[in-house]
Design a protein around this motif. Structure first.
Motif, PDB file in Angstrom:
ATOM      1  N   LYS A 117      -8.934  -0.370   5.015  1.00  0.00           N
ATOM      2  CA  LYS A 117      -8.505   0.056   3.936  1.00  0.00           C
ATOM      3  C   LYS A 117      -7.075  -0.984   3.730  1.00  0.00           C
ATOM      4  O   LYS A 117      -6.790  -1.239   2.460  1.00  0.00           O
ATOM      5  CB  LYS A 117      -8.123   1.545   4.085  1.00  0.00           C
ATOM      6  N   ASN A 118      -6.182  -1.069   4.554  1.00  0.00           N
ATOM      7  CA  ASN A 118      -5.175  -2.059   4.587  1.00  0.00           C
ATOM      8  C   ASN A 118      -5.536  -3.169   3.940  1.00  0.00           C
ATOM      9  O   ASN A 118      -4.896  -3.710   3.135  1.00  0.00           O
ATOM     10  CB  ASN A 118      -4.737  -2.054   5.910  1.00  0.00           C
ATOM     11  N   PHE A 119      -6.571  -3.935   4.721  1.00  0.00           N
ATOM     12  CA  PHE A 119      -6.838  -5.190   4.362  1.00  0.00           C
ATOM     13  C   PHE A 119      -7.588  -5.259   2.707  1.00  0.00           C
ATOM     14  O   PHE A 119      -6.608  -6.172   1.961  1.00  0.00           O
ATOM     15  CB  PHE A 119      -8.089  -5.669   4.902  1.00  0.00           C
ATOM     16  N   PHE A 120      -8.097  -4.317   2.327  1.00  0.00           N
ATOM     17  CA  PHE A 120      -8.451  -4.385   0.679  1.00  0.00           C
ATOM     18  C   PHE A 120      -7.343  -4.033   0.068  1.00  0.00           C
ATOM     19  O   PHE A 120      -7.504  -4.084  -1.098  1.00  0.00           O
ATOM     20  CB  PHE A 120      -9.695  -3.519   0.767  1.00  0.00           C
ATOM     21  N   GLY A 121      -6.334  -3.278   0.617  1.00  0.00           N
ATOM     22  CA  GLY A 121      -5.134  -2.999  -0.408  1.00  0.00           C
ATOM     23  C   GLY A 121      -4.400  -3.997  -0.372  1.00  0.00           C
ATOM     24  O   GLY A 121      -3.893  -4.387  -1.545  1.00  0.00           O
ATOM     25  N   GLU A 122      -4.068  -4.948   0.310  1.00  0.00           N
ATOM     26  CA  GLU A 122      -3.230  -6.290   0.397  1.00  0.00           C
ATOM     27  C   GLU A 122      -3.973  -7.464  -0.431  1.00  0.00           C
ATOM     28  O   GLU A 122      -3.353  -7.970  -0.836  1.00  0.00           O
ATOM     29  CB  GLU A 122      -2.829  -6.683   1.537  1.00  0.00           C
ATOM     30  N   THR A 123      -5.334  -7.721   0.042  1.00  0.00           N
ATOM     31  CA  THR A 123      -5.989  -8.773  -0.473  1.00  0.00           C
ATOM     32  C   THR A 123      -6.196  -8.488  -1.881  1.00  0.00           C
ATOM     33  O   THR A 123      -6.189  -7.524  -2.569  1.00  0.00           O
ATOM     34  CB  THR A 123      -7.270  -8.912   0.293  1.00  0.00           C
TER      35      THR A 123
END
Lengths: 337, 337
Positions: free
Chosen positions: B134-140
């Motif tokens: 979720k983090n990854f796809f929140g930032e990317t």
DNA sequence: CTGTTAGCGCCTTCAC
DNA sequence: GTGAAGGCGCTAACAG
């Protein structure tokens, strides 16, 4: 990281020069502990990631390997990929995957794309090595390893394969030893050298040697899919003269053939023996268990990848020819007459 | 092409400026027939190929799509790739293939590599959507399509999947309708949401609804390989209380299970029914033909690719949720009690 | 229409 | 040890 930041930005924020940042990022030269720390902390904060494309431009390397195979949904090739990926990964390379479906034009097309993209290497499971291929590999300078067949090029690229002629010869010999005299073959597609020409050749040699009849109507050339195997079997079995054994040049085709045979009232192996090639995962799950020529695709892929890495690293390669072992595995789909 | 030539070199040889060369190469602006011809002929002679990396650096696009799946040697996933490649290819994109083997850390690792490499898009068959994901796809900001399960992200990326809960529910319902009361399940690996949690949930709902017993010792969680299916079956069948039906959450596992059962004297489906999932190529070649939940991976892959292209092109996507059809196909591996 | 110029983001001499 | 500057190969304003 909100908006794409560059090495410049983080240089500014750390109060150092871009070269310093570059140095700590690459550990290329000694940087004082102080500055290093400063840089690293900013990198941390911003979640900065160097742009691999820019890096690739100056370093002239992409860390990408082009892998070109005929068909990914064939278990043999997907296992090949597993082996390839496993070793490439440890060296920091990634795979650019392309499938040719045994079409020469597609192969050439992808090969050119590989070159355009400045890929660092190519692993290529050739269908037929044409003059155009020879041209390409004469002009290009991309490290390459051929997979699945013997390929002679000016540039001396290595290849890893089994001895297809010999393997097919032995498989056929086995059938002959089992007293079969009427043996059909389902070979690879028309232009496929390894699974087509070579295996057909081995088969023919064995038959000739034993003085057995050679009917071209018992020789099919089709893709390595279940459907094509089914169809090939239908062709062979529609002849008035019927074989007592079929040598399929892939397990996929063998499976398709057995399916056809059973649907049409033949028992395998009681009425007709079927020999496969590859020993895919389900060869032992299927009933009857497939008698087949076992290859080890994971190993083959890994070997190819290692040979490629060697080339890229500029190591002198020991030998161009890398013949890997295969083994005839007798199970239940064949029987003696 | 001997030594790497650049746009500059051919500009010189054609007596034009680099921008002119660039223009004719990209057909970006009108160039007089005369100059165009001159440039083209030099390009021809030298066999010049523009450097895609440099081009990528300025255009900020790599024409590369990262595809991340659990395992390539599973027929379902390789078919997915076939569908993906087919459409991506027509848009000039290539596939950077990576496999996670259902390991969360690997997934994250590859995701980061995808970002570092400035890939233009990601097609991702998730195992378990963790907070880190979720983090990854929140930032990317990389266009993404999820494959195989429903995924909720801030950035609103589309996903294409079947309704796994419902499908499993219906499969189990079918078994129940066939009068089975003791039904085991071989679900996907521990952390796999779609083929693990979801399908298990559907199964449980059906059992509860029917008031049937729920034994945790009849529930396994393993990888979708033949070997794991074999092992799972051995675990289930080693219980004193034995089921009359097994719902395998992949055909691979079903195949392994049937193999185990037969080796241990059980007949399928006479003694025990086995239901599969996916309908892979050999589901109909295998005997007994597999009763299974049919998915269409080639279509699913193609759909995912199209959704990705849409995103990249900036088209507003119609819907985040893309539920594709599935179908229970009754064949021979199950029977009514 | 065509040429000049300034970057894209990074690495690497080269001076300091 | 560190910074400034040039360049990897290409594209895209900007002038002319």
């Amino acid at each position: 990281m909100q908006i794409k930041s560059s090495i410049k930005d983080i240089a500014k924020r750390a109060n150092v020069s871009v070269s310093t940042v570059s140095r700590v990022l690459n550990n290329s030269k000694y940087v004082s502990e102080d500055l290093k720390r400063r840089v690293l902390s900013v990198v941390e904060e911003t979640g900065f990631k160097p742009n691999m494309v820019a890096r690739g431009l100056v370093n002239k390397k992409t860390s990408l390997i082009g892998v070109l195979i005929p068909r990914i949904s064939n278990n043999f090739f997907s296992k090949l990929i597993e082996g390839i990926e496993e070793v490439l990964q440890t060296y920091g390379y990634n795979i650019l995957l392309s499938t040719s479906y045994n079409e020469i034009e597609k192969e050439l097309e992808y090969l050119n794309i590989f070159e355009d993209r400045q890929l660092d290497g190519i692993i290529f499971s050739v269908t037929e090595f044409t003059d155009q291929h020879k041209n390409f590999f004469g002009e290009t300078v991309v490290p390459t390893v051929f997979l699945g067949q013997k390929v002679e090029t000016l540039k001396k690229y290595p290849y890893v394969t089994i001895d297809n002629i010999k393997a097919a010869y032995e498989a056929t010999r086995y059938l002959i030893k089992q007293k079969h005299k009427r043996i059909a073959i389902m070979a690879g597609p028309e232009k496929d050298c390894a699974t087509g020409d070579n295996r057909l050749q081995g088969y023919l040699e064995a038959l000739k040697e034993a003085g057995l009849p050679l009917y071209t109507s018992w020789q099919t050339r089709r893709y390595h899919t279940i459907d094509d195997g089914y169809y090939a079997a239908s062709q062979i079995m529609s002849q008035s003269e019927k074989p007592t054994a079929i040598f399929a040049c892939s397990d996929q085709q063998a499976l398709g053939a057995i399916n056809y045979l059973r649907e049409h009232g033949y028992r395998v192996p009681e009425d007709i023996s079927v020999m496969g090639f590859d020993d895919v995962d389900l060869a032992t799950v299927f009933r009857p268990k497939l008698t087949t020529v076992k290859q080890n695709p994971v190993d083959m892929g890994a070997t190819a990848a290692r040979l490629l890495i060697d080339q890229i690293h500029g190591n002198s390669l020991t030998a161009l020819e890398n013949l890997v072992p295969y083994r005839l595995v007798v199970r239940e789909s064949t029987k003696s007459l």
